[in-house]
Design a protein around this motif. Structure first.
Motif, PDB file in Angstrom:
ATOM      1  N   ALA A   1      43.881  52.162  58.829  1.00 55.32           N
ATOM      2  CA  ALA A   1      43.058  51.705  60.062  1.00 55.32           C
ATOM      3  C   ALA A   1      43.525  52.839  60.870  1.00 55.32           C
ATOM      4  N   VAL A   2      45.051  53.200  61.167  1.00 53.77           N
ATOM      5  CA  VAL A   2      45.364  54.277  61.901  1.00 53.77           C
ATOM      6  C   VAL A   2      44.861  55.580  61.613  1.00 53.77           C
ATOM      7  N   ALA A   3      45.006  55.623  60.336  1.00 52.59           N
ATOM      8  CA  ALA A   3      44.542  57.195  59.835  1.00 52.59           C
ATOM      9  C   ALA A   3      43.183  57.338  59.946  1.00 52.59           C
ATOM     10  N   GLY A   4      42.225  56.727  59.515  1.00 53.23           N
ATOM     11  CA  GLY A   4      41.013  56.632  59.843  1.00 53.23           C
ATOM     12  C   GLY A   4      40.552  56.462  61.430  1.00 53.23           C
ATOM     13  N   GLN A   5      41.069  56.003  62.340  1.00 50.80           N
ATOM     14  CA  GLN A   5      40.872  56.041  63.481  1.00 50.80           C
ATOM     15  C   GLN A   5      41.290  57.352  64.065  1.00 50.80           C
ATOM     16  N   GLY A   6      42.376  57.855  63.633  1.00 45.86           N
ATOM     17  CA  GLY A   6      42.860  59.340  64.196  1.00 45.86           C
ATOM     18  C   GLY A   6      41.926  60.380  63.431  1.00 45.86           C
ATOM     19  N   LEU A   7      41.664  60.207  62.426  1.00 46.89           N
ATOM     20  CA  LEU A   7      40.472  61.313  61.763  1.00 46.89           C
ATOM     21  C   LEU A   7      38.930  61.327  62.630  1.00 46.89           C
ATOM     22  N   VAL A   8      38.650  60.140  62.850  1.00 46.28           N
ATOM     23  CA  VAL A   8      37.421  60.151  63.460  1.00 46.28           C
ATOM     24  C   VAL A   8      37.776  60.568  65.063  1.00 46.28           C
ATOM     25  N   ALA A   9      38.714  59.962  65.507  1.00 49.06           N
ATOM     26  CA  ALA A   9      39.244  60.367  67.182  1.00 49.06           C
ATOM     27  C   ALA A   9      39.209  62.042  67.210  1.00 49.06           C
ATOM     28  N   PHE A  10      39.931  62.679  66.441  1.00 46.15           N
ATOM     29  CA  PHE A  10      40.133  63.910  66.327  1.00 46.15           C
ATOM     30  C   PHE A  10      39.058  64.799  65.850  1.00 46.15           C
ATOM     31  N   ARG A  11      38.081  64.131  65.533  1.00 46.16           N
ATOM     32  CA  ARG A  11      36.708  64.716  64.801  1.00 46.16           C
ATOM     33  C   ARG A  11      37.148  65.686  63.507  1.00 46.16           C
ATOM     34  N   LEU A  12      38.167  65.311  62.584  1.00 43.00           N
ATOM     35  CA  LEU A  12      38.284  65.792  61.371  1.00 43.00           C
ATOM     36  C   LEU A  12      37.320  65.280  60.560  1.00 43.00           C
ATOM     37  N   VAL A  13      36.754  64.058  60.459  1.00 44.91           N
ATOM     38  CA  VAL A  13      35.610  63.746  59.690  1.00 44.91           C
ATOM     39  C   VAL A  13      34.582  63.141  60.668  1.00 44.91           C
ATOM     40  N   PRO A  14      33.400  63.174  60.262  1.00 43.72           N
ATOM     41  CA  PRO A  14      32.191  62.915  61.125  1.00 43.72           C
ATOM     42  C   PRO A  14      32.085  61.321  61.585  1.00 43.72           C
ATOM     43  N   ILE A  15      31.691  60.762  62.588  1.00 46.26           N
ATOM     44  CA  ILE A  15      31.844  59.522  62.980  1.00 46.26           C
ATOM     45  C   ILE A  15      31.144  58.346  62.069  1.00 46.26           C
ATOM     46  N   HIS A  16      30.217  59.076  61.285  1.00 49.33           N
ATOM     47  CA  HIS A  16      29.455  58.091  60.332  1.00 49.33           C
ATOM     48  C   HIS A  16      30.635  57.565  59.114  1.00 49.33           C
TER      49      HIS A  16
END
Length: 107
Positions: A62-77
């Motif tokens: 959950a933390v990794a996914g939130q961080g990846l999305v929040a810092f735009r390293l992966v797309p929001i979808h």
């Protein structure tokens, strides 16, 4: 008010709480693993795996996914993909714990 690169203070606190939860979950999983090494029983093995999945892996995902999305390293979808992975990992952890209890009471 927003903090550059971090968002709102509330978002920063939520991220900090999630990170702390992941660390505590990994600690609980580690303690379960130590218990498994002391008492090498089949039910303890499943309990240990379930606790690691439920308390450690799910929060870390959950933390990794939130961080990846929040810092735009992966797309929001991909947020939905992370959410599904977290829920499936929680289900697997609960299943392992339930199985360990079934084994322990089956004697």
């Amino acid at each position: 008010m927003t903090l550059p690169g971090f968002g709102t203070p509330l978002g920063l606190l939520a991220g900090g709480a999630a990170t702390f939860s992941a660390l505590v979950g990994l600690y609980i999983g580690y303690q379960a693993y130590r218990g498994l090494r002391r008492n090498d029983e089949r039910s303890m093995r499943w309990l240990s795996v379930g606790m690691i999945l439920l308390f450690g892996v799910t929060y870390t995902l959950a933390v990794a996914g939130q961080g990846l999305v929040a810092f735009r390293l992966v797309p929001i979808h991909f947020q939905g993909v992370f959410r599904l992975l977290v829920r499936l990992t929680q289900l697997a952890g609960l299943g392992c714990i339930a199985y360990s209890l079934r084994i322990a009471t089956g004697r």
